[in-house]
Design a protein around this motif. Structure first.
Motif, short mmCIF file in Angstrom:
data_model
loop_
_atom_site.label_atom_id
_atom_site.label_comp_id
_atom_site.label_asym_id
_atom_site.label_seq_id
_atom_site.Cartn_x
_atom_site.Cartn_y
_atom_site.Cartn_z
N PHE A 162 -7.74 -21.25 -27.10
CA PHE A 162 -7.95 -19.99 -27.83
C PHE A 162 -7.08 -19.95 -29.08
N LYS A 163 -5.80 -20.29 -28.96
CA LYS A 163 -4.89 -20.25 -30.11
C LYS A 163 -5.27 -21.29 -31.16
N LYS A 164 -5.69 -22.46 -30.70
CA LYS A 164 -6.06 -23.51 -31.64
C LYS A 164 -7.25 -23.10 -32.49
N GLU A 165 -8.25 -22.42 -31.89
CA GLU A 165 -9.47 -22.09 -32.61
C GLU A 165 -9.39 -20.78 -33.38
N THR A 166 -8.57 -19.83 -32.90
CA THR A 166 -8.51 -18.52 -33.57
C THR A 166 -7.26 -18.35 -34.42
N GLY A 167 -6.24 -19.15 -34.14
CA GLY A 167 -5.01 -19.03 -34.91
C GLY A 167 -4.04 -18.02 -34.35
N ILE A 168 -4.40 -17.30 -33.30
CA ILE A 168 -3.49 -16.35 -32.66
C ILE A 168 -3.57 -16.51 -31.15
N THR A 169 -2.57 -16.00 -30.48
CA THR A 169 -2.56 -16.13 -29.02
C THR A 169 -3.55 -15.16 -28.40
N PHE A 170 -3.89 -15.45 -27.14
CA PHE A 170 -4.76 -14.55 -26.38
C PHE A 170 -4.18 -13.15 -26.33
N LEU A 171 -2.85 -13.04 -26.04
CA LEU A 171 -2.21 -11.73 -25.91
C LEU A 171 -2.26 -10.97 -27.23
N LYS A 172 -2.03 -11.68 -28.36
CA LYS A 172 -2.07 -11.02 -29.66
C LYS A 172 -3.48 -10.52 -29.96
N TYR A 173 -4.49 -11.30 -29.64
CA TYR A 173 -5.88 -10.88 -29.89
C TYR A 173 -6.22 -9.65 -29.05
N LEU A 174 -5.81 -9.67 -27.75
CA LEU A 174 -6.05 -8.53 -26.87
C LEU A 174 -5.38 -7.28 -27.42
N THR A 175 -4.15 -7.43 -27.89
CA THR A 175 -3.42 -6.29 -28.46
C THR A 175 -4.14 -5.74 -29.69
N ASN A 176 -4.62 -6.64 -30.56
CA ASN A 176 -5.33 -6.19 -31.76
C ASN A 176 -6.58 -5.39 -31.42
N VAL A 177 -7.33 -5.88 -30.43
CA VAL A 177 -8.54 -5.17 -30.01
C VAL A 177 -8.19 -3.77 -29.49
N ARG A 178 -7.16 -3.72 -28.66
CA ARG A 178 -6.76 -2.42 -28.09
C ARG A 178 -6.25 -1.46 -29.16
N ILE A 179 -5.46 -1.95 -30.10
CA ILE A 179 -4.88 -1.08 -31.12
C ILE A 179 -5.96 -0.59 -32.09
N GLU A 180 -6.93 -1.44 -32.41
CA GLU A 180 -8.01 -1.01 -33.30
C GLU A 180 -8.81 0.13 -32.66
N GLU A 181 -9.07 0.00 -31.36
CA GLU A 181 -9.78 1.07 -30.66
C GLU A 181 -8.90 2.31 -30.55
N ALA A 182 -7.61 2.12 -30.35
CA ALA A 182 -6.69 3.26 -30.29
C ALA A 182 -6.70 4.03 -31.61
N LYS A 183 -6.69 3.31 -32.71
CA LYS A 183 -6.72 3.96 -34.02
C LYS A 183 -8.00 4.78 -34.18
N ARG A 184 -9.11 4.23 -33.71
CA ARG A 184 -10.36 4.97 -33.81
C ARG A 184 -10.34 6.24 -32.96
N LEU A 185 -9.81 6.13 -31.74
CA LEU A 185 -9.74 7.29 -30.86
C LEU A 185 -8.86 8.39 -31.45
#
Length: 506
Positions: free
Chosen positions: A438-461
């Motif tokens: 995951f990190k090799k192909e996306t450039g970020i860790t799994f945990l960082k990607y999960l956090t980004n998804v959650r925070i983007e949705e939090a901002k929308r809410l």
């Protein structure tokens, strides 16, 4: 405006009457000034004023005879006679003709005239209200073929008639048809234009508003004329109504009209119109068309295979959901298969919601009003094309299939507890290996990607749904609001409360 005709054989007296009152200022319109009873009858046939003000003493045809002739044409016309003292006893004979009032010439003034006209205006209003109540009752008897109607009134209809159904279109929004109604201004314009005759051949009979957005009108054909002439006049009357309504803002409508019918055909023609108007979504806006035979009953459509094919086109890299949607509607629109279209639209709405939920895509909140099938088809074409683009975003990142599947799984399940071990079990692969890939192909860790998804949705809410911090934390997968606030602050650069207030100011 109330239309008035002035009649006097003396030119100076006629000019005095014309200039006595600022007619337009007080809500009256002079349709004509004539100097004989004969000319008054001719003008009445063209202009049909509600009020006639006439001298009682005129050669050839005096005011009393003019009143009698006018009442034969229209028993509701108001006649005010002007008389001198010496004419008063003679004028009393006019009571049997239905003269509204007499005004003495030597006492006549603007104040007296306006006072009399105000009384007449109220009289006309009451008569109009009473007439409308009866007309509605009478029309209902005719169109629903009820036998309790006034047989004398039915006989007075004559044998040559035509019907109109004026329909305000129901727009679709987010795949559902909305209820609409004629507003007060539109009703006022309609009532004016509907009651206007045409060339002493087409005469208004009655109208009734059968639903909030459907209006039925009945007209009589008074003079003997060729079928061709009658048909052209019916089409001209339709065009006259269209011209008036097109000037109203945000008014989209259609008119169905019959050609010549008999009283016995009113009910069956009404039923045809009522069925036909349901298909208006397939027609051009603000147009009229003649009534035709009721469309044949449609066979029920089963859309399972087509919906599956559309879903596959959204997920296929080279899929073309726009073309699929266009093909789904093409034959339905051409054949005007209304029930099939109505059954298809909810299925398309459900599929949009399903894909958005599965892929964690925030559904577009588009509420534009759609009045034609062309607009509805474009709406669904755009929706599914947009979904295809969103779904393909992970593929465009150059990810392998396992990583693309991980991204899709994270987007769908970010509200739950997630870890590399859980994903390893889900995809039956080593969790550590998945994390490295995951990190090799996306450039970020799994945990960082999960956090980004959650925070983007939090901002929308916080921004769009006005959620509290604790509600937001729970909805994006954090067990405590304190931990959520720490992560949010570290990622966004401000606390959730500060972000919410900042967006409210924006």
């Amino acid at each position: 405006m109330i239309n008035i005709m002035l009649v006097d054989d003396e030119v100076l007296a006629l000019d005095y009457l014309k200039n006595m009152v600022d007619w337009e200022k007080h809500g009256y319109h002079i349709v004509g000034c004539v100097n004989s009873g004969k000319k008054a009858l001719e003008l009445y046939g063209k202009a049909a004023p509600e009020i006639v003000i006439s001298d009682i003493r005129m050669p050839v045809m005096d005011g009393l005879e003019l009143t009698r002739r006018l009442k034969e044409k229209n028993k509701d016309v108001v006649v005010i006679l002007l008389s001198a003292y010496k004419d008063f006893e003679y004028a009393k004979k006019g009571i049997q003709y239905g003269v509204s009032n007499y005004l003495l010439k030597h006492e006549l003034s603007e104040e007296i005239m306006l006072e009399e006209l105000a009384r007449v205006r109220e009289q006309l209003k009451k008569a109009h209200r009473d007439q409308k109540i009866y007309q509605k009752y009478f029309m209902n008897q005719l169109i629903y073929n009820q036998n309790s109607g006034d047989s004398v009134e039915k006989e007075s209809l004559g044998s040559r008639l035509f019907l109109m159904l004026i329909h305000k279109r129901n727009p679709a929004a987010r795949g559902e048809f909305l209820d609409v109604e004629w507003n007060a201004k539109e009703q006022e314009i309609l009532e004016q234009v509907l009651e206007t005759g045409l060339e002493q051949i087409v005469s208004y009979v009655a109208d009734v508003q059968i639903t909030a957005n459907n209006w039925m009108v009945l007209y009589r054909i008074d003079n003997i004329a060729s079928k061709y002439t009658i048909n052209r006049l019916i089409e001209r009357k339709t065009a006259q109504i269209i011209d008036k309504l097109e000037g109203m803002p945000d008014c989209r409508f259609n008119i169905i009209y019959s050609y010549e019918i008999t009283p016995e055909e009113i009910s069956v023609t009404f039923r045809k119109m009522s069925r036909q108007i349901r298909y208006v979504v397939f027609w051009r806006v603000n147009r009229g068309c003649p009534v035709w035979e009721i469309p044949r009953e449609e066979q029920k459509m089963v859309w399972g295979e087509e919906i599956r094919f559309l879903r596959d086109s959204v997920y296929e890299k080279n899929g073309n959901p726009r073309e699929v949607v266009g093909t789904l509607f093409e034959s339905l629109c051409y054949e005007e298969r209304l029930e099939a279209c109505r059954s298809l639209m909810p299925l398309l709405n459900n599929l949009i919601r399903e894909i958005c939920k599965t892929e964690n895509i925030h559904e577009k909140q588009e509420n534009q009003k759609l009045y034609t099938m062309e607009e509805i088809v474009h709406y669904y074409e755009d929706c599914f094309t947009w979904l295809h683009e969103k779904v393909m975003e992970t593929e465009e990142m150059g990810c392998s299939r396992p990583v693309a599947d991980m991204i899709r799984y994270i987007r769908k399940n970010y509200r739950q507890e997630l870890s590399l071990e859980i994903l390893g079990e889900e995809f039956q692969m080593n969790g550590v290996y998945l994390g490295q890939m995951f990190k090799k192909e996306t450039g970020i860790t799994f945990l960082k990607y999960l956090t980004n998804v959650r925070i983007e949705e939090a901002k929308r809410l916080l921004r769009e749904e006005n959620c509290t911090v604790s509600e937001t934390a729970e909805r994006v997968g954090y067990r405590t609001s304190q931990y959520f606030s720490q992560i949010f602050t570290r990622t966004v650069g401000m606390k959730p409360q500060e972000y919410k207030k900042w967006k409210e100011r924006d």
